[in-house]
Design a protein around this motif. Sequence first.
Motif, PDB file in Angstrom:
ATOM      1  N   ALA A 140       0.837  -1.200   0.000  1.00  0.00           N
ATOM      2  CA  ALA A 140       0.000   0.000   0.000  1.00  0.00           C
ATOM      3  C   ALA A 140       0.877   1.258   0.000  1.00  0.00           C
ATOM      4  O   ALA A 140       0.598   2.221  -0.717  1.00  0.00           O
ATOM      5  N   GLN A 185      -6.588   2.014  12.636  1.00  0.00           N
ATOM      6  CA  GLN A 185      -5.973   0.914  11.885  1.00  0.00           C
ATOM      7  C   GLN A 185      -6.342   0.928  10.404  1.00  0.00           C
ATOM      8  O   GLN A 185      -5.545   0.520   9.570  1.00  0.00           O
ATOM      9  N   ILE A 186      -7.560   1.375  10.097  1.00  0.00           N
ATOM     10  CA  ILE A 186      -7.976   1.273   8.690  1.00  0.00           C
ATOM     11  C   ILE A 186      -7.463   2.433   7.836  1.00  0.00           C
ATOM     12  O   ILE A 186      -7.596   2.400   6.615  1.00  0.00           O
ATOM     13  N   TYR A 232      -5.307   1.609   4.700  1.00  0.00           N
ATOM     14  CA  TYR A 232      -6.038   0.876   3.656  1.00  0.00           C
ATOM     15  C   TYR A 232      -6.996   1.805   2.930  1.00  0.00           C
ATOM     16  O   TYR A 232      -7.113   1.778   1.698  1.00  0.00           O
ATOM     17  N   LEU A 233      -7.688   2.622   3.723  1.00  0.00           N
ATOM     18  CA  LEU A 233      -8.650   3.542   3.138  1.00  0.00           C
ATOM     19  C   LEU A 233      -7.941   4.533   2.204  1.00  0.00           C
ATOM     20  O   LEU A 233      -8.388   4.810   1.100  1.00  0.00           O
ATOM     21  N   THR A 287      -5.186   4.128   0.618  1.00  0.00           N
ATOM     22  CA  THR A 287      -4.740   3.472  -0.605  1.00  0.00           C
ATOM     23  C   THR A 287      -5.862   3.413  -1.630  1.00  0.00           C
ATOM     24  O   THR A 287      -5.658   3.683  -2.818  1.00  0.00           O
ATOM     25  N   ILE A 288      -7.067   3.062  -1.165  1.00  0.00           N
ATOM     26  CA  ILE A 288      -8.203   2.979  -2.085  1.00  0.00           C
ATOM     27  C   ILE A 288      -8.478   4.355  -2.698  1.00  0.00           C
ATOM     28  O   ILE A 288      -8.693   4.485  -3.904  1.00  0.00           O
ATOM     29  N   LEU A 323     -15.332   0.627  -8.199  1.00  0.00           N
ATOM     30  CA  LEU A 323     -14.073   1.378  -8.277  1.00  0.00           C
ATOM     31  C   LEU A 323     -13.315   1.042  -9.556  1.00  0.00           C
ATOM     32  O   LEU A 323     -12.702   1.904 -10.184  1.00  0.00           O
ATOM     33  N   ILE A 371      -5.737  -4.896  -5.603  1.00  0.00           N
ATOM     34  CA  ILE A 371      -5.312  -4.034  -4.494  1.00  0.00           C
ATOM     35  C   ILE A 371      -6.520  -3.631  -3.646  1.00  0.00           C
ATOM     36  O   ILE A 371      -6.502  -3.716  -2.421  1.00  0.00           O
ATOM     37  N   ASN A 372      -7.599  -3.223  -4.336  1.00  0.00           N
ATOM     38  CA  ASN A 372      -8.754  -2.752  -3.578  1.00  0.00           C
ATOM     39  C   ASN A 372      -9.392  -3.853  -2.744  1.00  0.00           C
ATOM     40  O   ASN A 372      -9.839  -3.606  -1.627  1.00  0.00           O
ATOM     41  N   MET A 380      -7.287  -4.332   0.340  1.00  0.00           N
ATOM     42  CA  MET A 380      -7.502  -3.247   1.296  1.00  0.00           C
ATOM     43  C   MET A 380      -8.865  -3.400   1.986  1.00  0.00           C
ATOM     44  O   MET A 380      -9.005  -3.184   3.184  1.00  0.00           O
ATOM     45  N   ILE A 406     -10.198  -3.501   5.934  1.00  0.00           N
ATOM     46  CA  ILE A 406     -11.191  -2.542   6.406  1.00  0.00           C
ATOM     47  C   ILE A 406     -12.437  -3.269   6.922  1.00  0.00           C
ATOM     48  O   ILE A 406     -12.944  -2.983   8.006  1.00  0.00           O
ATOM     49  N   ALA A 465     -11.768  -5.027  10.204  1.00  0.00           N
ATOM     50  CA  ALA A 465     -11.637  -4.049  11.291  1.00  0.00           C
ATOM     51  C   ALA A 465     -13.005  -3.473  11.675  1.00  0.00           C
ATOM     52  O   ALA A 465     -13.315  -3.322  12.858  1.00  0.00           O
TER      53      ALA A 465
END
Lengths: 303, 359
Positions: A223, A271-272, A275-276, A278-279, B144, B154-155, B158, B162, B165
Amino acid sequence: MGEIFTLALLFSSLRLATPLIFAALGGLFSERSGVINIALEGLMLAGAFTAAVVTYQVGDPYIGVAAGVAAGAFLAFIYAVACIKFEADQVVAGMAINFLMIGLPALISGAIYDSSGSTPQIDKILQLPDFYNRISIATIVALALVPICWWIMYKTPFGLRIRATGEHPEAAETAGVNVIRLRYIAVTISGVLAGLGGAYLSIGQSSLFTRNMTAGRGFIALAALILAKWRPVPVLGACLFFGLTEALSIQIQGASWAKIGGEEIPVQFIQIIPYLLTIIVLAGFIGLSRAPKALGIPYSKED
Amino acid sequence: MKILKEIFWPLVAVVAAFIVGGIVILMLGDNPIEAYRLLLSSSFGSLRDVGWMLHYATPLIFTGLAVAVALRCGLLNIGAEGQLYVAAFAAAWVGIKFGGTIVTVGTDKQDWSWGTLPAILLVPMCIAAAIIAGAVWGGIPGVLKAKFGSHEVINTIMLNFIGIALVSYFTQYYYKIPGDPILQTAPIGENATIPQLSSFIPGLPADVPLNVAFLLAILACIAVYIFLWKTKWGYELRAVGQNPSAAEYGGISPKKQIILAMTISGALAGMVGIGEVLGTRHNFYNGFSAEWGFLGIAVALLGRNHPLGVFVAALFFGVLLRGEIFVDAFTSKVSKDLGWVLQAIIILFVACLQKYSRK
């Protein structure tokens, strides 16, 4: 708020960013040459496990690190054979490497130490040393590697060839670059660096190898690489930022400052963030993140 | 002849993986033949063994189908793991909110539900919740990709982090019984549960958790087959997977098909939540999946992205998952991680041999 940004947090961020920097720089070589590296997670695990076992058996952390690096490089070479020689789907082959490194260390440690998943504890004196009890030698190496990688990538013929191979392999081949050989080298380098990152995890940050101890760090490094748009110096920035989010999510638990209107901030929300982000970056909301053009496409001369 | 050609390369990959695995076992100091005998025969001794094997295979049928549908459209869904987590939580949420869940906190009895619905309504609602939640979580990377061209691999990776979590947050802060040391929700209402197959099949012991979800998995295989090969949308989806620009030239919108494929893929992955929450655990437990979403990739590849192949491959992995427990117990050196190693090598070999099987 002043309590948040203490020196302790800074050191903690640096410490947590270190394995990410190694792995992301490794991924940089592989991906810039056109080979996706989903396998970073597995390569780190290979380095972590081998370093822990060899350090424990031999009693020297530097031999342990060398062994971890060798293991990462060897596994990366196998991955390269699958991706380059057999033109396997790079993502699928990468996942296979990650799976292998969940199972194989546990299988081996189960047979040698009769404990499935973790290696014996390593004495404090056999761990990688810290300066002033704060900064690991590995952190310094990682920070030094950033300008070195930048220099290799942008100032040497080798770096130019890697970049050309990732953008337009046919043109590079016409210009005299051995695309196949270059990709083997680039992927193997990614194993060396990811192996270093893994070795630091097991014998620097902690004192033993535990099952799947990378816990997604290989993907975070990936990422960071995307966020940095495949450039070495921004890679450092992204890794430091991700290190900070991890440090925050550790410190937040029970901290008095971590409250909004009397409610504590859930650790999951911090934590997220990587990742968020990166999107969002991939979708092009924060500048365009463009991957090397030939990324993921096998190269064969006959075509 | 065609079917022989289809199963030849997967079989080569499996045999090659077992040979490499055998060498590893030898190096560890154990007898590979004995280990493999335990690994492969522990699923067929009795009805109990078969039941457990099918139970292990059930989630893999769903995730295998999920990955296969996406791959038929040329997309790799690595996000089944996140999709099934989100879906399982959604099913548990409906099962708590409409199932009359009463929780005892200290001496205080709290009603966490909004009411108690009859099973005939509640079970379909929970199933729908799982499917919809999975579809949404799978659909996001589809949108997306279609809108921004961002890579679904990748998405989906990720979104795994998410999704897991987020459901852990909701579990921890809202639906965990206070004081419970385990990160899991309160139990769902009794009306939300689905029966185990042991209550229908004489001779199948009641401790085998195999449940109605297995029958749903068979239905899902049939439905996916009909969708992909007997409907216009399925045809278009496969056309995009084979050649997006040709499909577009032929009047098919690749964007629409990408979103559709990822949504269906997510829905199928989400169906894992049905068996696990309504059938086996009767709550949402954070950590319930043994990486089934990722194993689905192996199942789909080995099953050549065909529902029948996926079914057979999932049963094969069910055999491995059942057998590795016995290998762990009855050999001196080899642990249950042998299963992981074999699965990894099988995936690697399938990926490497694909070049030849296309010819």
